[in-house]
Design a protein around this motif. Structure first.
Motif, PDB file in Angstrom:
ATOM      1  N   LEU A  59       0.712  -0.973  -0.208  1.00 20.80           N
ATOM      2  CA  LEU A  59       0.009   0.365  -0.281  1.00 20.80           C
ATOM      3  C   LEU A  59       0.599   1.055  -0.068  1.00 20.80           C
ATOM      4  O   LEU A  59       0.458   2.063  -0.495  1.00 20.80           O
ATOM      5  N   ALA A  60       1.562   1.084   0.370  1.00 19.87           N
ATOM      6  CA  ALA A  60       2.683   2.582   0.977  1.00 19.87           C
ATOM      7  C   ALA A  60       3.447   2.592  -0.577  1.00 19.87           C
ATOM      8  O   ALA A  60       3.862   3.979  -0.936  1.00 19.87           O
ATOM      9  N   LEU A  61       3.932   1.921  -1.178  1.00 19.63           N
ATOM     10  CA  LEU A  61       4.492   2.241  -2.590  1.00 19.63           C
ATOM     11  C   LEU A  61       3.740   2.370  -3.641  1.00 19.63           C
ATOM     12  O   LEU A  61       3.468   3.451  -4.201  1.00 19.63           O
ATOM     13  N   GLY A  62       1.960   1.507  -3.604  1.00 17.63           N
ATOM     14  CA  GLY A  62       0.963   2.078  -4.376  1.00 17.63           C
ATOM     15  C   GLY A  62       0.956   3.474  -3.883  1.00 17.63           C
ATOM     16  O   GLY A  62       0.962   4.157  -5.408  1.00 17.63           O
ATOM     17  N   GLY A  63       0.636   3.884  -2.731  1.00 17.25           N
ATOM     18  CA  GLY A  63       0.717   5.704  -2.461  1.00 17.25           C
ATOM     19  C   GLY A  63       0.980   6.638  -2.538  1.00 17.25           C
ATOM     20  O   GLY A  63       1.186   7.650  -3.923  1.00 17.25           O
ATOM     21  N   ALA A  64       3.259   5.752  -3.478  1.00 19.11           N
ATOM     22  CA  ALA A  64       4.174   6.249  -3.324  1.00 19.11           C
ATOM     23  C   ALA A  64       3.640   6.599  -5.087  1.00 19.11           C
ATOM     24  O   ALA A  64       3.875   8.337  -6.358  1.00 19.11           O
ATOM     25  N   GLY A  65       3.433   6.495  -6.000  1.00 24.72           N
ATOM     26  CA  GLY A  65       3.396   6.209  -7.141  1.00 24.72           C
ATOM     27  C   GLY A  65       1.904   6.567  -7.350  1.00 24.72           C
ATOM     28  O   GLY A  65       2.386   7.603  -8.739  1.00 24.72           O
ATOM     29  N   VAL A  66       0.919   6.693  -6.921  1.00 22.20           N
ATOM     30  CA  VAL A  66      -0.269   7.628  -7.253  1.00 22.20           C
ATOM     31  C   VAL A  66       0.010   8.893  -7.000  1.00 22.20           C
ATOM     32  O   VAL A  66      -0.462  10.031  -7.178  1.00 22.20           O
ATOM     33  N   VAL A  67       0.742   9.733  -5.672  1.00 18.68           N
ATOM     34  CA  VAL A  67       1.563  10.921  -5.333  1.00 18.68           C
ATOM     35  C   VAL A  67       2.256  11.317  -6.494  1.00 18.68           C
ATOM     36  O   VAL A  67       2.118  12.005  -7.340  1.00 18.68           O
ATOM     37  N   ALA A  68       3.233  10.348  -7.277  1.00 23.30           N
ATOM     38  CA  ALA A  68       4.111  10.831  -8.083  1.00 23.30           C
ATOM     39  C   ALA A  68       3.402  11.193  -8.994  1.00 23.30           C
ATOM     40  O   ALA A  68       3.228  11.862 -10.123  1.00 23.30           O
ATOM     41  N   VAL A  69       1.985   9.818  -9.887  1.00 18.00           N
ATOM     42  CA  VAL A  69       1.419  10.392 -11.047  1.00 18.00           C
ATOM     43  C   VAL A  69       0.536  11.626 -11.413  1.00 18.00           C
ATOM     44  O   VAL A  69       0.576  12.603 -12.276  1.00 18.00           O
ATOM     45  N   LEU A  70      -0.026  11.963  -9.601  1.00 20.56           N
ATOM     46  CA  LEU A  70      -1.088  13.197  -9.876  1.00 20.56           C
ATOM     47  C   LEU A  70       0.187  14.423  -9.702  1.00 20.56           C
ATOM     48  O   LEU A  70      -0.437  15.448 -10.170  1.00 20.56           O
ATOM     49  N   GLY A  71       0.538  14.355  -9.295  1.00 18.41           N
ATOM     50  CA  GLY A  71       1.826  15.394  -9.538  1.00 18.41           C
ATOM     51  C   GLY A  71       2.970  15.742 -10.592  1.00 18.41           C
ATOM     52  O   GLY A  71       3.041  16.934 -10.654  1.00 18.41           O
ATOM     53  N   ILE A  72       2.957  14.547 -11.363  1.00 18.49           N
ATOM     54  CA  ILE A  72       3.536  14.620 -12.936  1.00 18.49           C
ATOM     55  C   ILE A  72       2.119  15.412 -13.717  1.00 18.49           C
ATOM     56  O   ILE A  72       2.532  16.298 -14.963  1.00 18.49           O
ATOM     57  N   LEU A  74      -1.439  33.124 -15.700  1.00 18.08           N
ATOM     58  CA  LEU A  74      -1.870  33.047 -13.874  1.00 18.08           C
ATOM     59  C   LEU A  74      -0.833  34.117 -13.221  1.00 18.08           C
ATOM     60  O   LEU A  74      -1.346  33.672 -11.887  1.00 18.08           O
ATOM     61  N   GLY A  75       0.257  34.233 -12.845  1.00 15.63           N
ATOM     62  CA  GLY A  75       1.021  33.924 -11.980  1.00 15.63           C
ATOM     63  C   GLY A  75       1.896  32.823 -11.039  1.00 15.63           C
ATOM     64  O   GLY A  75       1.819  32.553 -10.363  1.00 15.63           O
ATOM     65  N   ILE A  76       1.044  31.445 -12.141  1.00 16.26           N
ATOM     66  CA  ILE A  76       1.499  29.911 -11.450  1.00 16.26           C
ATOM     67  C   ILE A  76       2.142  29.424 -12.104  1.00 16.26           C
ATOM     68  O   ILE A  76       2.062  29.755 -13.224  1.00 16.26           O
ATOM     69  N   GLY A  77       3.488  28.895 -11.779  1.00 15.57           N
ATOM     70  CA  GLY A  77       4.438  28.442 -12.314  1.00 15.57           C
ATOM     71  C   GLY A  77       5.065  26.870 -11.351  1.00 15.57           C
ATOM     72  O   GLY A  77       4.684  26.729 -10.103  1.00 15.57           O
ATOM     73  N   VAL A  78       5.306  26.270 -11.977  1.00 16.46           N
ATOM     74  CA  VAL A  78       6.289  25.002 -11.213  1.00 16.46           C
ATOM     75  C   VAL A  78       7.054  25.761 -10.031  1.00 16.46           C
ATOM     76  O   VAL A  78       8.523  26.154 -10.572  1.00 16.46           O
ATOM     77  N   GLY A  79       7.782  25.070  -8.691  1.00 19.57           N
ATOM     78  CA  GLY A  79       8.098  25.877  -7.877  1.00 19.57           C
ATOM     79  C   GLY A  79       8.392  23.990  -7.382  1.00 19.57           C
ATOM     80  O   GLY A  79       8.201  22.711  -8.094  1.00 19.57           O
ATOM     81  N   THR A  80       9.798  23.943  -6.118  1.00 23.51           N
ATOM     82  CA  THR A  80      10.276  23.046  -5.594  1.00 23.51           C
ATOM     83  C   THR A  80       9.084  22.289  -5.398  1.00 23.51           C
ATOM     84  O   THR A  80       9.252  20.924  -5.268  1.00 23.51           O
ATOM     85  N   ASP A  81       8.827  22.608  -4.841  1.00 25.83           N
ATOM     86  CA  ASP A  81       7.056  21.883  -3.879  1.00 25.83           C
ATOM     87  C   ASP A  81       7.092  20.479  -4.916  1.00 25.83           C
ATOM     88  O   ASP A  81       6.497  20.076  -4.383  1.00 25.83           O
ATOM     89  N   LEU A  82       5.728  21.642  -5.840  1.00 20.16           N
ATOM     90  CA  LEU A  82       5.631  20.535  -6.977  1.00 20.16           C
ATOM     91  C   LEU A  82       6.554  19.885  -7.236  1.00 20.16           C
ATOM     92  O   LEU A  82       5.896  18.039  -8.063  1.00 20.16           O
ATOM     93  N   LEU A  83       7.965  20.346  -7.592  1.00 23.51           N
ATOM     94  CA  LEU A  83       8.762  18.567  -8.436  1.00 23.51           C
ATOM     95  C   LEU A  83       8.767  17.718  -6.947  1.00 23.51           C
ATOM     96  O   LEU A  83       9.296  16.919  -7.200  1.00 23.51           O
ATOM     97  N   LEU A  84       8.952  18.340  -6.171  1.00 25.44           N
ATOM     98  CA  LEU A  84       9.151  17.599  -4.416  1.00 25.44           C
ATOM     99  C   LEU A  84       7.894  15.958  -4.675  1.00 25.44           C
ATOM    100  O   LEU A  84       8.182  15.305  -4.571  1.00 25.44           O
ATOM    101  N   LEU A  85       6.882  16.835  -4.914  1.00 20.27           N
ATOM    102  CA  LEU A  85       5.888  16.306  -4.980  1.00 20.27           C
ATOM    103  C   LEU A  85       5.972  14.695  -6.091  1.00 20.27           C
ATOM    104  O   LEU A  85       5.639  13.745  -6.594  1.00 20.27           O
TER     105      LEU A  85
END
Length: 732
Positions: free
Chosen positions: A406-419, A431-442
């Motif tokens: 479940l942890a590996l699956g959750g990490a994969g889901v977070v990666a897919v949603l972040g991408i 819009l004044g919204i860009g790619v930040g460090t937080d989004l790259l980490l997710l």
């Protein structure tokens, strides 16, 4: 060639050719101490040794290599672990790469002379231990000297970084070229920290060299405190920029992100938790890779105290300190499996922090009046990431074996949603919204750390290979999910109970029933006075309804269906021998007509008895009781029907006689046998067909060892006692 200037030592005590320095003399002295008994044998006859033929010398060396061969020079780099070489290489790589990256808003690191000078000094400090081991440095040079000189050589780089932080703090605008801090500063500082820290080969015993660990833990605290204080100062400066309430809360959320990503790992290390140390090292590596790959992104490459964002650029330097062997010795040791599982749990905590920050930022964007796909998607996906990471984190912390998947699956889901969110944000503009460090980490960094901790270490792979989670459906039924099998037959729906209606045989009789004496469901009931239809060639399987006749009974010429062996053989009807008493009808207590007749039974007349259809049963010959002779031929019993109709084929018996009737059995379909249902080689498709077309063979199919699980489950849901007994017999 023998050194003739010093005739004292023998051949085995001579210095190696080309080695006349202090290291060679020390090697010769070590050889003398290691083989004290070999000198007399070798120096007994020097002239003989020098005059020996060249062809004989190899044989002498082969026979006594320990006494005649000169000792090989010792490797000066022996005892250096591979981790020290890796640390030196990574430090040099970071220092070189930092020169190509931005140092501040206006310049790259290679554009500033002071940066180049301190980088060269840090690179030269990497050579100190190797120069000391080769004997280039003075004999008074020790390991402690190397550690002090290396630390002093890299201190200018840290001082230069502090100067530029102060310049960014006091500089109001970036127009003069002194504002902002770039990723080149972050990578160069991390490389200088790696170059300054002591190596594994230079550390003494823990109880005697405890001060070095305390020193580098203090360095880690200093870097972490600078990041946290800088994030708070940046938020305070944002209050002076005249931002609205939404803008102030947005800067507060950014400051909270820096405090969480730096403060949580440093606090865990101070509590001597090895898992947080590894998390900080992994986070620093992830940020270095993201900084190198996103040099052109302004939100990723720059921070500023005046701009309201500071702290993330110091994480690589803090990770370099955490990677020091001196800091590693200060944390509590635990089993490798427990440590790496804790690393995954702590990383999921950081995922929660970053996803919560992303969600709050989306809410603030909506409050500021921004709308569109990016804002709505950031809010929805942020909430999903928070929920997924929370569930995965709790499952892994509760039970590592069952929660790993479940942890590996959750990490994969977070990666897919972040991408997905990363792609959408990168394609939107205005819009004044860009790619930040937080989004790259997710999208990349944090899921990669979680997956690494649960899959890459050898101890973890061995542990989870030996301790697999139990299947919910059972080990025997689990393979049915990915192995093809014939589909299970659909269960037969029970027919709804029919209301009693007035039929041709009296009130309360069923128009249609299990014996088939009434018309089929939905068919028109036949008039009793209507003539009986005969089967035609257009109806190959039709049977004529039974109609009593005054003539003696003769069996119908139609072929009867195959039936199991009966006590009485089927023969053409013959008149029975006269009996002493006339045969009386069989009394049926439970099925009495409404007005029983007191007269002796006599065969019903055709004009008084309505015709009844004979569908699947043929009249059965019933012999009289043993030892009793029948007085007249036995005629098929035709009873008046009231309520439940009696089954055909039961003949009337004489009064006082005991009727011997064959046991009633359901008709057996043609085509399948019990042996075929029990045969393990019967195809699975045939077994599925048997349970549908031959219900009486279902117990045999249930006992067949080749019956597949889906069909066994279907049979078990029928509630048939015989089938259930067969299933229990096979150990289910």
């Amino acid at each position: 060639m023998t050194n003739e200037t010093d005739p004292g030592p023998g051949p085995d005590q001579q210095e190696p050719t080309g080695g006349t320095g202090p290291l060679a003399r020390a090697t010769a002295r070590t050889s003398d101490e290691s083989a004290p008994g070999s000198a007399p044998a070798s120096s007994a006859d020097p002239a003989a040794t020098s005059s020996a033929k060249p062809s004989e010398q190899p044989e002498e060396k082969a026979s006594a290599p320990a006494t005649t061969s000169p000792s090989a020079p010792a490797n000066p780099f022996a005892g250096i672990p591979v981790s020290d070489y890796v640390r030196d290489g990574v430090a040099a790589l970071l220092l070189f790469v930092s020169l190509t990256m931005p140092w501040d808003f206006a310049n790259r690191a290679s554009d500033k002379v002071e940066v180049i000078l301190v980088s060269v000094l840090s690179l030269l400090s990497l050579a100190l231990p190797y120069l000391a081991r080769t004997g280039v440095l003075p004999t008074t040079w020790t390991v402690h000297t190397t550690r002090r000189v290396r630390l002093l050589a890299n201190a200018p780089y840290g001082l230069l970084v502090a100067v530029y932080v102060v310049l960014d703090l006091v500089n109001g605008t970036a127009g003069n070229g002194w504002g902002g801090l770039g990723t080149g500063l972050a990578l160069g500082l991390a490389g200088a920290v790696l170059a300054a820290q002591p190596r594994q080969a230079e550390l003494g015993p823990v109880d005697q060299d405890r001060a070095v660990s305390q020193t580098w833990v203090k360095v880690l605290i200093g870097i972490g405190a600078l990041a946290v204080v800088g994030a708070v100062v940046a938020f305070v400066f944002s209050l002076t920029l005249g931002l609205g309430v939404v803008g102030i809360f947005a800067r507060l959320v950014v400051a909270a992100l820096a405090v969480g990503l730096v403060g949580l790992p440093v606090w865990g290390i101070l509590r001597k938790q090895e898992s947080w140390r590894l998390v900080l090292v992994g986070l620093g590596i992830a940020l270095v890779v993201l900084y190198v790959l996103n040099t052109g992104s302004f939100l990723v490459s720059y921070e500023s105290l005046r701009g309201g964002q500071f702290g993330l650029l110091l994480i690589p330097a803090a990770a370099a300190v955490a990677a020091s062997p001196a800091v590693a010795r200060s944390t509590a040791s635990a089993s490798p499996v427990a440590t790496w599982v804790a690393v995954a749990v702590d990383t999921l905590d950081l995922v929660l922090v970053v996803a919560a920050v992303l969600t709050l930022q989306a809410i603030l964007w909506l409050a500021a009046g921004l709308s569109g796909v990016v804002v709505i998607l950031a809010l929805v996906l942020g909430l999903l990431m928070v929920g997924v990471s929370l569930v995965a984190r709790r499952a892994l912390a509760r039970d590592a074996v069952s929660g790993r998947t479940l942890a590996l699956g959750g990490a994969g889901v977070v990666a897919v949603l972040g991408i997905v969110l990363l792609i959408v944000v990168a394609n939107q503009s205005g819009l004044g919204i860009g790619v930040g460090t937080d989004l790259l980490l997710l999208a990349f960094g944090l899921p990669a750390i979680t997956a690494f901790a649960l899959t890459v270490p050898a101890e973890v792979r061995t542990h989870f290979a030996e301790n697999r989670p139990t299947s919910v459906v059972g080990a025997d039924a689990a393979p049915s999910a990915y192995v093809w099998q014939p589909p299970a037959p659909r269960p037969v729906r029970p027919q709804p109970a029919q209301e009693p209606v007035a039929g041709p045989y009296g009130s309360g009789s069923y128009a249609t029933g299990p014996d088939g004496y009434g018309p089929a469901a939905g068919a028109r009931e036949q008039d009793p006075a209507a003539p009986v239809s005969r089967p035609t060639s257009a109806q190959p399987g039709a049977r004529a309804p039974y109609q009593p006749s005054p003539q003696p009974y003769s069996p119908a010429p139609a072929q009867q269906p195959a039936q199991p062996a009966q006590p009485v053989a089927q023969e053409p009807h013959r008149p029975a021998q006269p009996a002493q008493q006339p045969t009386q009808p069989v009394a049926q207590e439970q099925y009495r007509p409404a007005q029983p007749s007191q007269q002796p039974y006599s065969p019903a007349q055709p004009q008084q008895q309505p015709a009844r259809p004979v569908e699947q049963y043929q009249p059965t010959q019933v012999l009289p009781a043993q030892g009793v002779q029948s007085a007249r031929p036995v005629q098929p019993a035709v009873q008046e029907r009231s309520g439940y109709a009696a089954r055909p084929g039961y003949a009337a018996q004489a009064a006082g006689e005991t009727a011997v009737l064959p046991a009633y059995q359901d008709p057996q379909p043609v085509g399948f046998s019990a042996a075929q249902a029990l045969d393990p080689s019967t195809p699975l498709e045939v077994l599925a067909q048997i349970v549908q077309e031959a219900p009486h063979l279902r117990p045999q199919v249930a006992a067949n060892p080749s019956t597949y699980p889906a069909l066994l489950e279907w049979l078990g849901n029928l509630g048939d006692p015989a089938v259930d007994a067969a299933l229990r017999s096979r150990g289910r």
